[in-house]
Design a protein around this motif. Structure first.
Motif, PDB file in Angstrom:
ATOM      1  N   SER A 136       0.815  -1.215   0.000  1.00 27.28           N
ATOM      2  CA  SER A 136       0.000   0.000   0.000  1.00 27.28           C
ATOM      3  C   SER A 136       0.849   1.267   0.000  1.00 27.28           C
ATOM      4  N   LEU A 137       2.153   1.132   0.117  1.00 28.18           N
ATOM      5  CA  LEU A 137       3.063   2.285   0.157  1.00 28.18           C
ATOM      6  C   LEU A 137       3.847   2.405  -1.135  1.00 28.18           C
ATOM      7  N   GLN A 138       3.915   3.626  -1.641  1.00 28.63           N
ATOM      8  CA  GLN A 138       4.788   3.909  -2.767  1.00 28.63           C
ATOM      9  C   GLN A 138       5.588   5.145  -2.444  1.00 28.63           C
ATOM     10  N   LEU A 139       6.776   5.209  -3.005  1.00 27.31           N
ATOM     11  CA  LEU A 139       7.648   6.362  -2.818  1.00 27.31           C
ATOM     12  C   LEU A 139       7.758   7.088  -4.143  1.00 27.31           C
ATOM     13  N   LEU A 140       7.607   8.387  -4.096  1.00 28.25           N
ATOM     14  CA  LEU A 140       7.699   9.196  -5.307  1.00 28.25           C
ATOM     15  C   LEU A 140       8.963  10.039  -5.248  1.00 28.25           C
ATOM     16  N   VAL A 141       9.809   9.896  -6.247  1.00 29.34           N
ATOM     17  CA  VAL A 141      10.980  10.746  -6.403  1.00 29.34           C
ATOM     18  C   VAL A 141      10.473  12.006  -7.101  1.00 29.34           C
ATOM     19  N   LEU A 142      10.753  13.174  -6.504  1.00 27.62           N
ATOM     20  CA  LEU A 142      10.205  14.429  -7.009  1.00 27.62           C
ATOM     21  C   LEU A 142      11.299  15.363  -7.505  1.00 27.62           C
ATOM     22  N   ASP A 143      10.926  16.241  -8.437  1.00 27.62           N
ATOM     23  CA  ASP A 143      11.872  17.280  -8.860  1.00 27.62           C
ATOM     24  C   ASP A 143      11.780  18.443  -7.864  1.00 27.62           C
ATOM     25  N   ASP A 144      12.504  19.524  -8.130  1.00 27.67           N
ATOM     26  CA  ASP A 144      12.542  20.639  -7.185  1.00 27.67           C
ATOM     27  C   ASP A 144      11.218  21.391  -7.076  1.00 27.67           C
ATOM     28  N   GLU A 145      10.315  21.157  -8.020  1.00 28.63           N
ATOM     29  CA  GLU A 145       8.983  21.766  -7.940  1.00 28.63           C
ATOM     30  C   GLU A 145       7.945  20.746  -7.476  1.00 28.63           C
ATOM     31  N   GLN A 164      20.051   8.550  -9.186  1.00 26.41           N
ATOM     32  CA  GLN A 164      19.896   8.506 -10.640  1.00 26.41           C
ATOM     33  C   GLN A 164      19.133   9.730 -11.144  1.00 26.41           C
ATOM     34  N   TRP A 165      18.091  10.127 -10.444  1.00 24.21           N
ATOM     35  CA  TRP A 165      17.264  11.259 -10.854  1.00 24.21           C
ATOM     36  C   TRP A 165      17.790  12.575 -10.307  1.00 24.21           C
ATOM     37  N   ASP A 166      18.887  12.545  -9.557  1.00 23.49           N
ATOM     38  CA  ASP A 166      19.487  13.742  -8.956  1.00 23.49           C
ATOM     39  C   ASP A 166      18.431  14.552  -8.202  1.00 23.49           C
ATOM     40  N   SER A 167      17.671  13.841  -7.371  1.00 24.21           N
ATOM     41  CA  SER A 167      16.556  14.460  -6.662  1.00 24.21           C
ATOM     42  C   SER A 167      16.908  14.706  -5.199  1.00 24.21           C
ATOM     43  N   HIS A 168      16.330  15.767  -4.664  1.00 20.32           N
ATOM     44  CA  HIS A 168      16.493  16.084  -3.244  1.00 20.32           C
ATOM     45  C   HIS A 168      15.173  15.977  -2.502  1.00 20.32           C
ATOM     46  N   ARG A 216      17.856  13.259   6.089  1.00 19.58           N
ATOM     47  CA  ARG A 216      18.597  14.525   6.244  1.00 19.58           C
ATOM     48  C   ARG A 216      20.097  14.415   5.984  1.00 19.58           C
ATOM     49  N   PRO A 217      20.792  13.405   6.529  1.00 14.79           N
ATOM     50  CA  PRO A 217      22.249  13.350   6.301  1.00 14.79           C
ATOM     51  C   PRO A 217      22.651  13.219   4.837  1.00 14.79           C
ATOM     52  N   ILE A 218      21.751  12.705   3.994  1.00 14.20           N
ATOM     53  CA  ILE A 218      22.095  12.592   2.571  1.00 14.20           C
ATOM     54  C   ILE A 218      21.420  13.709   1.760  1.00 14.20           C
ATOM     55  N   GLU A 219      21.008  14.769   2.465  1.00 19.33           N
ATOM     56  CA  GLU A 219      20.451  15.976   1.858  1.00 19.33           C
ATOM     57  C   GLU A 219      19.229  15.703   0.982  1.00 19.33           C
ATOM     58  N   ILE A 220      18.377  14.800   1.471  1.00 14.74           N
ATOM     59  CA  ILE A 220      17.093  14.516   0.840  1.00 14.74           C
ATOM     60  C   ILE A 220      16.029  14.926   1.850  1.00 14.74           C
ATOM     61  N   ALA A 221      14.970  15.567   1.373  1.00 12.21           N
ATOM     62  CA  ALA A 221      13.891  15.984   2.262  1.00 12.21           C
ATOM     63  C   ALA A 221      12.598  15.257   1.898  1.00 12.21           C
ATOM     64  N   LEU A 222      11.807  15.004   2.901  1.00 16.27           N
ATOM     65  CA  LEU A 222      10.504  14.394   2.689  1.00 16.27           C
ATOM     66  C   LEU A 222       9.503  15.509   2.406  1.00 16.27           C
ATOM     67  N   ALA A 223       8.972  15.537   1.188  1.00 19.47           N
ATOM     68  CA  ALA A 223       8.048  16.593   0.784  1.00 19.47           C
ATOM     69  C   ALA A 223       6.676  16.411   1.423  1.00 19.47           C
ATOM     70  N   ASP A 224       6.202  15.168   1.485  1.00 18.43           N
ATOM     71  CA  ASP A 224       4.879  14.918   2.055  1.00 18.43           C
ATOM     72  C   ASP A 224       4.682  13.418   2.235  1.00 18.43           C
ATOM     73  N   HIS A 225       3.687  13.088   3.027  1.00 21.14           N
ATOM     74  CA  HIS A 225       3.177  11.729   3.165  1.00 21.14           C
ATOM     75  C   HIS A 225       1.673  11.885   3.005  1.00 21.14           C
ATOM     76  N   VAL A 226       1.147  11.346   1.912  1.00 25.34           N
ATOM     77  CA  VAL A 226      -0.272  11.492   1.608  1.00 25.34           C
ATOM     78  C   VAL A 226      -0.938  10.123   1.713  1.00 25.34           C
TER      79      VAL A 226
END
Length: 97
Positions: free
Chosen positions: A6-15, A37-41, A71-81
Motif C-alpha cells: 500500500s506504500l509507494q515512494l515518489l521521487v520528485l523534482d525541485d517543484e 539517478q534522478w538527482d533528486s532532493h 537529512r544526512p544525505i540531503e534529501i527531504a521528505l516533501a509529504d506523506h499522503v
C-alpha cells in the motif's frame, strides 16, 4: 505490520513533480539508487488504504523516522499522503512536516 504493497515512494523534482515511482521495499538501496539517478532532493510517501485516511501512530512514526534518516544525505521528505475512499490526508497540509 505495515502492508508495504500500500506504500509507494515518489521521487520528485525541485517543484515537487513526480519523476519516478517506487514500491516501498525494506531494502532502501533501490530507493537511494533512484534518488541518485534522478538527482533528486525530494521524496514523498503515497499510501492507499480502504477506510479512513487519518494517520495511525505507525504512519506518524514512519514519516518522522524517514524524514530524520534522509537529512544526512540531503534529501527531504516533501509529504506523506494517505488516500482512501473517504478522502485524503496530507502530513504537510496538517503541519506534521
Amino acid at each position: 505490520m505495515r502492508d508495504l504493497a500500500s506504500l509507494q515512494l515518489l521521487v520528485l523534482d525541485d517543484e515537487w513533480r513526480p519523476l519516478h515511482r517506487l514500491r516501498a521495499d525494506p531494502d532502501w538501496r533501490r530507493t537511494v539508487d533512484a534518488l541518485l539517478q534522478w538527482d533528486s532532493h525530494w521524496l514523498a510517501i503515497e499510501q492507499r488504504r480502504a477506510h479512513s485516511p487519518l494517520p495511525r501512530w505507525t504512519d506518524i512514526r514512519l514519516t518522522r523516522s524517514l524524514s530524520k534518516r534522509l537529512r544526512p544525505i540531503e534529501i527531504a521528505l516533501a509529504d506523506h499522503v494517505i488516500h482512501s475512499r473517504e478522502g485524503r490526508f496530507s502530513f504537510r497540509e496538517a503541519g506534521l512536516l
